[in-house]
Design an enzyme around this catalytic site. Structure first.
Site, PDB file in Angstrom:
ATOM      1  CD  GLU A   1      16.813  13.510  42.821  1.00 24.56           C
ATOM      2  OE1 GLU A   1      16.533  13.514  44.024  1.00 24.56           O
ATOM      3  OE2 GLU A   1      17.206  12.498  42.196  1.00 24.56           O
TER       4      GLU A   1
ATOM      5  CB  SER B   1      12.402   3.022  44.485  1.00 24.79           C
ATOM      6  OG  SER B   1      12.173   4.417  44.428  1.00 24.79           O
TER       7      SER B   1
ATOM      8  CE  LYS C   1      23.698   4.611  44.806  1.00 32.92           C
ATOM      9  NZ  LYS C   1      22.949   5.660  44.140  1.00 32.92           N
TER      10      LYS C   1
HETATM   11  N1  PSU Z   1      20.182   7.118  43.826  1.00 36.20           N
HETATM   12  C1  PSU Z   1      21.318   7.857  43.861  1.00 36.20           C
HETATM   13  N2  PSU Z   1      21.323   9.051  44.501  1.00 36.20           N
HETATM   14  C2  PSU Z   1      20.209   9.536  45.091  1.00 36.20           C
HETATM   15  C3  PSU Z   1      19.025   8.746  45.033  1.00 36.20           C
HETATM   16  C4  PSU Z   1      19.059   7.572  44.388  1.00 36.20           C
HETATM   17  O1  PSU Z   1      22.313   7.434  43.333  1.00 36.20           O
HETATM   18  O2  PSU Z   1      20.262  10.632  45.662  1.00 36.20           O
HETATM   19  C5  PSU Z   1      17.766   9.299  45.633  1.00 36.20           C
HETATM   20  C6  PSU Z   1      16.835   9.780  44.509  1.00 36.20           C
HETATM   21  O3  PSU Z   1      16.175  10.939  44.939  1.00 36.20           O
HETATM   22  C7  PSU Z   1      15.855   8.634  44.369  1.00 36.20           C
HETATM   23  C8  PSU Z   1      15.747   8.174  45.806  1.00 36.20           C
HETATM   24  O4  PSU Z   1      14.624   9.017  43.846  1.00 36.20           O
HETATM   25  O5  PSU Z   1      17.073   8.252  46.305  1.00 36.20           O
HETATM   26  C9  PSU Z   1      15.186   6.785  45.908  1.00 36.20           C
HETATM   27  O6  PSU Z   1      14.953   6.515  47.244  1.00 36.20           O
HETATM   28  P1  PSU Z   1      14.121   5.204  47.678  1.00 36.20           P
HETATM   29  O7  PSU Z   1      14.956   4.046  47.247  1.00 36.20           O
HETATM   30  O8  PSU Z   1      14.009   5.327  49.159  1.00 36.20           O
HETATM   31  O9  PSU Z   1      12.800   5.278  46.954  1.00 36.20           O
HETATM   32 MN    MN Z   2      12.450   1.883  49.515  1.00 35.33          MN
END
Ligand code: PSU
Ligand code: MN
Length: 320
Positions: free
Chosen positions: A34, A149, A168
């Site tokens: 990604e 997410s 995390k």
């Molecule tokens: N967790 C990490 N590093 C990251 C992400 C998540 O430790 O870079 C990124 C990933 O691309 C994940 C996204 O898919 O954040 C999730 O974002 P959101 O919670 O806004 O869906």
């Molecule tokens: Mn979100």
């Protein structure tokens, strides 16, 4: 590779690199990577080096890396050096979840793909393995904010094995596992029963299944597809022991970073990048070292799984 994948790859705005196209056509292992982790997860000085090391880690396992991003309106699977440089030097790169990819591309923009978006694009072109750092999940307080997410739904929808170091602990991990169960996503620990919490090898939670080898993961994934389970699989690979951080120490930094995010009105998609950057500062750079090492370890495991899956598919296609 399904018919839908071939059709999607033929769409002019999804561009496969020659290397990825050849590997897919030859039935060799391909691992999606990604770009949100690059553009929004690491300090600028680290990004280019990490992108290259992730690809090398996949290649080291005899598989082909396919970094996914939106470059000047084109959804790209496999980036050449110029495209990568363009992505990393662009002044504005949108963080694209699955719902954003097509919109950002249609506008001719630059986009970094999250886990959800990378699963979407990988599945569309027939890439079955994807290595990342950590997945998004249900946030703390999700019962109030509904901030869950799209990564979790995407895992349930796209047939891709996602290798990650769990999620995390800024997230609500028990709830994250519940949502994955509801979405029919098998969660496997790679040679461990612990659900890792990204920087730490444990979270206090266990996973439903332990995978003893990449071959076993490949067999389970091929079988679940044959049975008609539509989605993917989450393979949890804990961070290497030498760089893993103590959970209580990380939790204190996370609490502080989340409080600051809250006080500063940081919401939605901006929360994770904000918290990652603050953790890097609060830890004196230690979280960045761990993040890098775990991402590379995941890329290696992804390479192993992709190779095992390619071998399995070849054997299955061979007349008895
Ligand atoms: N967790 C990490 N590093 C990251 C992400 C998540 O430790 O870079 C990124 C990933 O691309 C994940 C996204 O898919 O954040 C999730 O974002 P959101 O919670 O806004 O869906
Ligand atoms: Mn979100």
């Amino acid at each position: 590779m399904g018919g839908a994948g071939t059709a999607a790859a033929a769409v002019a705005d999804v561009r496969l690199s020659d290397e990825v196209r050849r590997a897919l056509a030859a039935g060799q292992g391909v691992v999606a990577l990604e770009s949100t982790i690059l553009c929004h997860g690491f300090p600028p000085a680290e990004r280019a080096g990490l992108a290259k090391e992730l690809e090398d880690a996949v290649r080291g396992q005899g598989a082909t890396p396919a970094t996914i991003a939106v470059i000047d309106g084109q959804v790209c699977v496999g980036l050449d050096a110029d495209q990568l440089a363009r992505l990393l030097s662009a002044s504005e790169v949108a963080k694209c979840s699955a719902r954003d990819v097509a919109v950002v591309a249609a506008k001719g923009g630059m986009g970094a793909t999250t886990v959800a978006a990378t699963c979407l694009v990988a599945a569309a072109v027939g890439v079955e393995v994807f290595a990342t750092g950590g997945i998004g999940g249900a946030h703390r307080g999700a019962e109030r904010t509904m901030d869950v997410s799209a990564d979790l739904g995407a895992l349930g929808r796209h047939p891709v094995v996602v290798v990650s170091a769990g999620a995390k602990s800024l997230l609500d991990l028990p709830r994250t596992l519940e949502v994955l169960e509801t979405a029919n996503v098998p969660v496997l620990g790679f040679q461990t029963p612990d659900f890792p919490s990204f920087y730490s090898r444990e979270s206090g939670l266990t996973v439903p299944h332990v995978a003893s080898s990449a071959e076993e993961v490949a067999r389970a994934f091929a079988l679940q597809g044959a049975l008609g389970l539509a989605g993917g699989m989450l393979l949890c690979n804990p961070p290497p022991a030498e760089v893993a951080l103590p959970r209580d120490e990380v939790d204190a930094w996370i609490r502080q970073a989340l409080d600051e995010a809250d006080a500063g009105g940081v919401r939605g998609a901006r929360v994770t990048p904000f918290v990652l950057a603050r953790l890097a500062e609060l830890s004196g750079g230690r979280t960045v070292v761990t993040n890098r090492a775990l991402a590379l370890s995941n890329a290696r495991v992804g390479g192993e799984v992709a190779r095992a899956l390619a071998a399995l598919r070849r054997d299955a296609g061979r007349p008895a």
